[in-house]
Motif scaffolding. Structure first.
Motif, PDB file in Angstrom:
ATOM      1  N   SER A 154       1.802   4.136  -2.389  1.00 39.81           N
ATOM      2  CA  SER A 154       0.601   3.712  -3.115  1.00 39.81           C
ATOM      3  C   SER A 154       0.882   2.562  -4.085  1.00 39.81           C
ATOM      4  CB  SER A 154       0.022   4.898  -3.894  1.00 39.81           C
ATOM      5  OG  SER A 154       0.832   5.178  -5.014  1.00 39.81           O
ATOM      6  N   ALA A 155       2.153   2.209  -4.262  1.00 31.69           N
ATOM      7  CA  ALA A 155       2.495   1.191  -5.258  1.00 31.69           C
ATOM      8  C   ALA A 155       2.250  -0.212  -4.715  1.00 31.69           C
ATOM      9  CB  ALA A 155       3.960   1.340  -5.660  1.00 31.69           C
ATOM     10  N   PRO A 156       1.997  -1.170  -5.620  1.00 37.55           N
ATOM     11  CA  PRO A 156       1.802  -2.554  -5.182  1.00 37.55           C
ATOM     12  C   PRO A 156       3.014  -3.093  -4.428  1.00 37.55           C
ATOM     13  CG  PRO A 156       1.358  -2.339  -7.546  1.00 37.55           C
ATOM     14  CD  PRO A 156       1.828  -1.004  -7.069  1.00 37.55           C
ATOM     15  N   ARG A 157       4.197  -2.622  -4.799  1.00 38.41           N
ATOM     16  CA  ARG A 157       5.405  -3.150  -4.183  1.00 38.41           C
ATOM     17  C   ARG A 157       5.648  -2.579  -2.785  1.00 38.41           C
ATOM     18  NH1 ARG A 157       9.164  -6.268  -7.056  1.00 38.41           N
ATOM     19  NH2 ARG A 157       8.590  -5.649  -9.147  1.00 38.41           N
ATOM     20  N   ASP A 265       1.496  -5.060   7.605  1.00 38.81           N
ATOM     21  CA  ASP A 265       0.584  -4.390   6.667  1.00 38.81           C
ATOM     22  C   ASP A 265       0.659  -2.868   6.772  1.00 38.81           C
ATOM     23  OD1 ASP A 265      -0.282  -6.718   5.565  1.00 38.81           O
ATOM     24  OD2 ASP A 265      -1.883  -6.980   7.030  1.00 38.81           O
ATOM     25  N   SER A 268       2.241  -0.646   3.967  1.00 39.73           N
ATOM     26  CA  SER A 268       1.652  -0.251   2.682  1.00 39.73           C
ATOM     27  C   SER A 268       0.729   0.948   2.852  1.00 39.73           C
ATOM     28  CB  SER A 268       0.916  -1.434   2.048  1.00 39.73           C
ATOM     29  OG  SER A 268      -0.099  -1.875   2.905  1.00 39.73           O
ATOM     30  N   LEU A 269       0.779   1.604   4.018  1.00 36.33           N
ATOM     31  CA  LEU A 269      -0.048   2.800   4.254  1.00 36.33           C
ATOM     32  C   LEU A 269       0.844   4.025   4.390  1.00 36.33           C
ATOM     33  CD1 LEU A 269      -2.557   1.322   6.841  1.00 36.33           C
ATOM     34  CD2 LEU A 269      -2.961   1.739   4.410  1.00 36.33           C
TER      35      LEU A 269
ATOM     36  N   THR B  66      -5.897   3.615  -1.639  1.00 37.00           N
ATOM     37  CA  THR B  66      -5.653   2.615  -0.590  1.00 37.00           C
ATOM     38  C   THR B  66      -4.424   2.918   0.270  1.00 37.00           C
ATOM     39  OG1 THR B  66      -4.287   1.006  -1.826  1.00 37.00           O
ATOM     40  CG2 THR B  66      -6.677   0.807  -2.052  1.00 37.00           C
ATOM     41  N   ARG B  69      -6.509   3.995   5.377  1.00 36.35           N
ATOM     42  CA  ARG B  69      -7.503   2.956   5.619  1.00 36.35           C
ATOM     43  C   ARG B  69      -8.767   3.610   6.176  1.00 36.35           C
ATOM     44  NH1 ARG B  69      -4.715  -2.324   7.394  1.00 36.35           N
ATOM     45  NH2 ARG B  69      -4.207  -2.333   5.185  1.00 36.35           N
ATOM     46  N   THR B  85      -5.471  -7.352   2.322  1.00 35.53           N
ATOM     47  CA  THR B  85      -4.024  -7.466   2.505  1.00 35.53           C
ATOM     48  C   THR B  85      -3.516  -8.552   1.559  1.00 35.53           C
ATOM     49  OG1 THR B  85      -4.409  -9.063   4.254  1.00 35.53           O
ATOM     50  CG2 THR B  85      -4.018  -6.782   4.938  1.00 35.53           C
ATOM     51  N   HIS B  89      -4.541  -7.651  -2.467  1.00 30.30           N
ATOM     52  CA  HIS B  89      -4.374  -6.203  -2.345  1.00 30.30           C
ATOM     53  C   HIS B  89      -3.355  -5.680  -3.360  1.00 30.30           C
ATOM     54  CE1 HIS B  89      -4.779  -2.430  -0.370  1.00 30.30           C
ATOM     55  NE2 HIS B  89      -3.492  -2.342  -0.093  1.00 30.30           N
ATOM     56  N   ARG B  90      -2.262  -6.436  -3.518  1.00 28.11           N
ATOM     57  CA  ARG B  90      -1.256  -6.042  -4.513  1.00 28.11           C
ATOM     58  C   ARG B  90      -1.855  -6.067  -5.907  1.00 28.11           C
ATOM     59  NH1 ARG B  90       4.404  -7.781  -2.278  1.00 28.11           N
ATOM     60  NH2 ARG B  90       5.152  -7.359  -4.369  1.00 28.11           N
ATOM     61  N   ARG B  93      -3.913  -3.021  -6.404  1.00 26.56           N
ATOM     62  CA  ARG B  93      -3.098  -1.825  -6.591  1.00 26.56           C
ATOM     63  C   ARG B  93      -2.449  -1.762  -7.980  1.00 26.56           C
ATOM     64  NH1 ARG B  93       0.307   0.205  -1.372  1.00 26.56           N
ATOM     65  NH2 ARG B  93      -1.460   0.998  -0.208  1.00 26.56           N
TER      66      ARG B  93
END
Ligand SMILES: [Zn+2]
Lengths: 274, 270
Positions: A154-157, A265, A268-269, B66, B69, B85, B89-90, B93
């Motif tokens: 769930s993190a941006p990174r 992508d 990030s899930l 998030t 999806r 994306t 998106h970052r 988040r």
């Protein structure tokens, strides 16, 4: 450029508060104060002279606050090495990497001492080189092994850069002992490095579809079928690891890298942690 | 502790709702739609997401975080489409805080190391990390345990570390999935105070199956059953929906069972 400063009348009235100033005067003064240090200084002097009650209230609040501020625990300095390390590895990866390095060293020992319990007469390092990085990748991005997988996802990174960072860390730890092993036993590095990288890229590519854990498990089966079983059966280095097989591994590596780039992508899930 | 006001704090908001879903569907596994046509708008405040176990609350929260999806429909968070994306998106988040239902952590880390690690994952600017971590740890009342290893903490304390990591990036949307599980009554009380504090300027979504949590801390109740919105209103509205003939020890519980009963009858299973 000459700057028009606020008049003493306005500053003093502002310090006293109340209804003395029109709203537009207050507004203009506040707008000016935001940008002018000199007038802020004049205002603070005006508060002391024009509104002693307010000044003494502020003084009281400060004197009551100061002992509390002094008592606040200072933030201890960050342990730099641990912060730097967690950018590359999670704690759950450490035992896996230790295992991978131990396996390499044991194999090397067996090779040097000539004890080869039914593993054929090909170089041992070739046998498991493709599998070791795959195990490390599994440990770095899996629901079963990493308790913080959902937070990480769930993190941006979260995403391909973080996965590649951890994969690079795995390769950085696993490859040097393999290099030593292959040098000591006279095997060319290309013969095992290419299959190892191909397996790693395949794990990451397949991981975007079925999840990294499942992908690694599937690749372990492939490894057993394509590398381990033929070697045990024939007692010779299997065709897959002969120099003739190298273009196939190169193709697989390129294919895996391509799929990862297209499907990045997915990392990030939550699905890739399966 | 003082915090500098940044440009992002005073920039005008360009969205009406922090969370806005329209016809949202989220799939779990191959077939089941755990969220099945949800229309929902949530702004600043504490929103209690209430519903029976298996109603799809966790799936909804994961979609809001998030990490899942949506299969169909629209979901906008802070005015941004959730399915984006790249850098947008970052950036989105970075403004979300999330405590999963199963809060996993590294046992060897100290409280501070773990929250620092999460701050790093959440891309909190390096210079702000020590202060942000200290502030988050203080807010959950763990400042005196900050140097202790996670494995030495009680279940309630671990939960509080989970809340600390969720708020370390000062999120505009805070998602807490069953945060009161494992807290003792005193900690629960303190937690509700913290919720109210956070709800003043944050959109907090708290999923729970405890009606009493909602009564004490939430400005708004969202009743969610079988993947759809059954009710949205104040705790008082929820209480008003129930009558003496409904099951429950409190007006809120009676309202809750009345609304669930209505939705069950709609389906014609009774
Ligand atoms: Zn001036």
């Amino acid at each position: 450029m000459s700057v028009e400063h606020a008049s003493t009348r306005i500053v003093d009235a502002y310090a006293r508060g109340g209804e003395e100033l029109a709203a537009d005067e207050v507004w203009a003064l506040e707008a000016h104060l935001e940008t002018c240090g000199a007038c802020r200084e004049r205002l603070s002097a005006a508060v002391t002279s024009e509104a002693p009650a307010l000044a003494s209230l502020v003084g009281t609040v400060w004197s009551e606050l100061e002992p509390h501020l002094a008592a606040t625990v200072p933030v201890p300095p960050r342990r730099r090495w641990s912060a730097a390390l967690t950018a590359w590895l999670t704690p759950v990866m450490v035992p896996w990497l230790a295992t991978a390095v131990s396996v390499t060293l044991i194999a090397l020992l067996l090779e040097v001492t000539g004890v080869r319990p039914g593993l054929g007469n090909g170089p041992l390092v070739l046998l498991f080189a493709p599998l070791l990085p795959v195990c490390g990748v599994a440990a770095s991005w899996s629901r079963g092994l990493d308790p913080a997988y959902e937070l990480t996802a769930s993190a941006p990174r979260a995403g391909l850069p973080l996965v590649l960072r951890r994969t690079a860390a795995v390769l950085g730890v696993v490859i040097p002992p393999l290099l030593v092993g292959s040098w000591a036993t006279g095997v060319s590095a290309g013969q095992w490095l290419l299959p190892a990288l191909a397996f790693t890229s395949a794990a990451l590519a397949l991981g975007t579809v079925v999840g990294v854990t499942r992908a690694c498990a599937a690749l372990a089966v492939v490894w057993a079928a394509v590398v381990l079983a033929p070697t045990l059966a024939t007692g010779r280095t299997t065709f897959a690891l002969q120099p003739d097989g190298m273009p196939v591994w190169g193709l697989l590596l390129a294919l895996g890298a391509g799929v990862v780039a297209v499907r990045k992508d997915a990392y990030s899930l939550l699905g890739t942690h399966r | 502790m003082m915090r500098a006001v940044g440009a992002a704090d005073i920039a005008p908001r360009t969205y009406a709702w922090e969370i806005r879903a329209g016809g949202l569907k989220v799939r779990v596994g191959a077939k089941r739609m755990a969220v099945d046509g949800l229309d929902l708008s949530l702004g600043t405040g504490v929103h209690g997401l209430l519903g029976p176990n298996g109603a799809g609350k966790t799936t909804l929260i994961r979609a809001l975080a998030t990490v899942l999806r949506p299969a169909a429909g629209s979901l906008e968070l802070l005015g941004e489409p959730a399915g984006g994306t790249g850098e947008a998106h970052r950036a989105l988040r970075r403004r979300i805080g999330y405590l999963p239902q199963e809060f996993g952590y590294y046992k060897r880390f100290t409280v501070r190391e773990f929250v620092e690690y999460m701050a790093w994952l959440k891309e909190v600017p390096k210079a702000d990390v020590p202060a942000a971590v200290q502030r988050a740890v203080e807010r959950v009342g763990l400042a005196d345990r900050a140097e202790d290893r996670m494995k030495t903490l009680s279940g309630g304390m671990v939960r509080r570390v989970g809340i600390a990591q969720a708020i370390v990036n000062d999120p505009a949307i805070l998602l807490l999935d069953e945060p009161t599980a494992g807290l003792d009554p005193a900690q629960r009380l303190r937690f509700r105070e913290l919720l109210q504090e956070l709800g003043a300027d944050t959109c907090v979504v708290v999923s729970t199956h405890l009606v009493e949590d909602v009564a004490a801390a939430c400005t708004d109740v969202v009743l969610f059953a079988e993947g759809r919105l059954r009710f949205q209103g104040t705790p008082d509205d929820l209480a008003a929906a129930g009558g003496p003939e409904h099951v429950g020890d409190s007006p809120l519980e009676r309202g809750y069972s009345a609304l669930l009963l209505d939705s069950a009858q709609e389906r014609g299973t009774w």
